[in-house]
Design an enzyme around this catalytic site. Sequence first.
Site, short mmCIF file in Angstrom:
data_model
loop_
_atom_site.label_atom_id
_atom_site.label_comp_id
_atom_site.label_asym_id
_atom_site.label_seq_id
_atom_site.Cartn_x
_atom_site.Cartn_y
_atom_site.Cartn_z
CD GLU A 100 -5.07 1.14 -1.98
OE1 GLU A 100 -5.07 0.25 -1.11
OE2 GLU A 100 -5.50 2.29 -1.76
CG ASP A 152 -1.79 1.19 1.34
OD1 ASP A 152 -2.14 1.76 0.30
OD2 ASP A 152 -2.15 1.59 2.47
CG ASP A 186 -0.26 2.66 7.20
OD1 ASP A 186 -0.33 2.53 8.45
OD2 ASP A 186 -0.28 3.75 6.62
#
Lengths: 178, 178
Positions: free
Chosen positions: A69, A7, A141
């Site tokens: 992502e 991420d 996260d």
Amino acid sequence: MRILGIDPGLRTTGFGVLDVEGPALRYVASGVIQTAQANQGDLPARLKILFDGIHELQARYRPDAAAVEIVFVNVNPQATLLLGQARGACVTALVSCELPVAEYTALQMKQAVAGHGKAAKAQVQAMVQRLLHLPAAPRADAADALGLAITHAHAGRAVALLQAAGLGRSTSSMYRRR
Amino acid sequence: MRILGIDPGLRTTGFGVLDVEGPALRYVASGVIQTAQANQGDLPARLKILFDGIHELQARYRPDAAAVEIVFVNVNPQATLLLGQARGACVTALVSCELPVAEYTALQMKQAVAGHGKAAKAQVQAMVQRLLHLPAAPRADAADALGLAITHAHAGRAVALLQAAGLGRSTSSMYRRR
């Protein structure tokens, strides 16, 4: 098959590693790469921390694939530019490790993990904890990164099922036609 | 001292290499890294071409320092995000080669090369041709990259002059105080 989820963020990049063994998912590791130790203004130094951090993860966990992502445009264009550069550094680090990189939106990740695309951060954390049988919820996260790895595991399973049903070829040519 | 200038772009990244020998600038090489051979939709593959291309330049020319253009927010936020990722890949490639990376805006580059920050592309190309005694004007992306290398050469000369005049220490502490 071992999957590394990422991420990306300039200040904090989440990571999550899990093993896919048939229908089972096994948690391996998760955490964050922080670039706060570098001078705020020194972007090249911060990108190097991301690059080195991902190379360290690759050396330690030897994943077979990565899931990153897809980031979106922020209300603040300057923040968009910084996030884009951080994501560029992360993807570059992964491809420089010769890892195949799959990309998923936050919406796809939330659908895969929580069943609907509007899940709140806390819901994603709770679902990741439950799906991976963790003693506590990972920080946001890291939960997102584990969620991306779970999404990639589900996507791989769907492709395998289609192939087993003899639909693999037609599916991939369908995609190619777009 | 050999400088590698980089003008980052997702489709076309310009590069320019020059040697600084006292007050003289000597042209070494320039050109572009193109990512068009990769599938348009496959961003990781395109970032890998940028990463590999810069590593190839490093291996071939062995520069001592790099100068990269600071990119700005585009009217199209999606384009900003893509440009940011391309720049992130370029800077990451340079720092992964252990190269010190200096950053300049297009305005600073145009001031250094053409004397004013509003110079048109053709003016930058003509001035780069003249300053480096080239037989023809380089293409725009390569001229910008050479312009960035020239800007870095000028900046280094300014610092050296200040240090020779005994102003180096007070200048740097002045900068530090900000």
